[in-house]
Motif scaffolding. Structure first.
Motif, mmCIF file in Angstrom:
data_model
loop_
_atom_site.group_PDB
_atom_site.id
_atom_site.type_symbol
_atom_site.label_atom_id
_atom_site.label_comp_id
_atom_site.label_asym_id
_atom_site.label_seq_id
_atom_site.Cartn_x
_atom_site.Cartn_y
_atom_site.Cartn_z
ATOM 1 N N GLU A 193 32.365 -3.004 24.690
ATOM 2 C CA GLU A 193 33.413 -2.944 25.714
ATOM 3 C C GLU A 193 34.603 -3.830 25.382
ATOM 4 O O GLU A 193 35.202 -4.446 26.256
ATOM 5 C CB GLU A 193 32.846 -3.301 27.102
ATOM 6 N N ARG A 194 34.938 -3.896 24.096
ATOM 7 C CA ARG A 194 36.138 -4.639 23.703
ATOM 8 C C ARG A 194 37.372 -3.866 24.145
ATOM 9 O O ARG A 194 37.501 -2.679 23.832
ATOM 10 C CB ARG A 194 36.142 -4.823 22.182
ATOM 11 N N PRO A 195 38.314 -4.499 24.865
ATOM 12 C CA PRO A 195 39.495 -3.780 25.358
ATOM 13 C C PRO A 195 40.327 -3.193 24.215
ATOM 14 O O PRO A 195 40.646 -3.877 23.237
ATOM 15 C CB PRO A 195 40.286 -4.866 26.106
ATOM 16 N N THR A 196 40.637 -1.913 24.333
ATOM 17 C CA THR A 196 41.478 -1.219 23.350
ATOM 18 C C THR A 196 42.578 -0.499 24.112
ATOM 19 O O THR A 196 42.294 0.384 24.926
ATOM 20 C CB THR A 196 40.650 -0.204 22.529
ATOM 21 N N LEU A 197 43.826 -0.862 23.860
ATOM 22 C CA LEU A 197 44.955 -0.297 24.598
ATOM 23 C C LEU A 197 45.670 0.746 23.739
ATOM 24 O O LEU A 197 46.075 0.451 22.612
ATOM 25 C CB LEU A 197 45.936 -1.401 24.987
ATOM 26 N N VAL A 198 45.800 1.952 24.259
ATOM 27 C CA VAL A 198 46.502 3.034 23.560
ATOM 28 C C VAL A 198 47.665 3.493 24.429
ATOM 29 O O VAL A 198 47.469 3.860 25.593
ATOM 30 C CB VAL A 198 45.557 4.215 23.264
ATOM 31 N N MET A 199 48.874 3.482 23.871
ATOM 32 C CA MET A 199 50.068 3.872 24.617
ATOM 33 C C MET A 199 50.825 4.936 23.827
ATOM 34 O O MET A 199 50.973 4.836 22.610
ATOM 35 C CB MET A 199 50.969 2.658 24.858
#
Length: 216
Positions: free
Chosen positions: A147-153
């Protein structure tokens, strides 16, 4: 190339050929046969090809960047390309490319691309960090069981936004240093530092104005 022959200037370097100031600049292509160790800065107007591993270095190319092994940035490596960046893997680094970024594995990176970001070969994973792409992000797996935060924009102009943020940070750093120098006694060394910082501040503000106009 296609139906034509091209003669291009290419600078080939071994690990021991890096200058003492740890900076390489060349109007053409650069081919480094081996690893690129920490603290080295490389700039080429054409392509940059690195046969080994890139550590915490700065790499900037007027065309493409190709890293045969991968990037172990330790949170400090920066790669810029006016076209595309190809690497076996990208780990703890900042990457900015106008057209595309391709790697087998992307871990804890800040990726800014005005085109597409792809991790479809090999493990094909994107874990942690921030991925900003104007057109598309494609991967086999995004995120991890930990559950490591991964941000995709998606959308916008990621490269210009990232460059603007860097310039703003540089301007703030210069202003802090100028404030600190103002408190010191008047000396020739202090005045020289202030003069150099004010020049850098002026250049940074001109860059910021240019980027703001382009974004507008």
């Amino acid at each position: 190339s296609g139906r034509s022959f091209q003669v291009r200037p290419v600078l080939e370097l071994l690990k021991d050929d890096i200058p003492a100031d740890r900076s390489v600049k060349f109007l053409g292509d650069i081919h480094i046969r081996g690893d690129l160790q920490g603290g080295i800065s490389v700039f080429a107007s054409g392509n940059i090809q690195i046969d080994g591993v890139v550590e915490n270095c700065s790499v900037e190319a007027g065309e493409n960047v190709i890293v045969s092994s991968g990037v172990q940035g330790q949170g400090h490596a920066v790669l810029h390309a006016q076209r595309s960046i190809y690497a076996k893997y990208l780990e703890q680094c900042m990457v900015c490319a106008q057209e595309s970024v391709q790697a087998d594995c992307i871990i804890n990176c800040s990726i800014y691309c005005n085109g597409t970001v792809k991790a479809r070969t090999g493990r094909g994973t994107i874990i942690g960090g921030t991925i900003c792409a104007a057109q598309e992000v494609s991967a086999v797996t995004i995120g991890s069981k930990a559950e490591r935060p991964t941000l995709v924009m998606l959308g916008g102009q990621p490269c210009e936004d990232a460059e603007r943020a860097q310039i703003m940070e540089e301007i703030q750093s210069i202003e802090r240093e100028l404030t600190r120098l103002e408190r010191l006694p008047k000396e020739p060394i202090r005045e020289q530092k202030q003069s150099k910082l004010r020049l850098n501040q002026c250049v940074a503000k001109l860059k910021l104005e240019k980027i703001d106009k382009e974004l507008e």
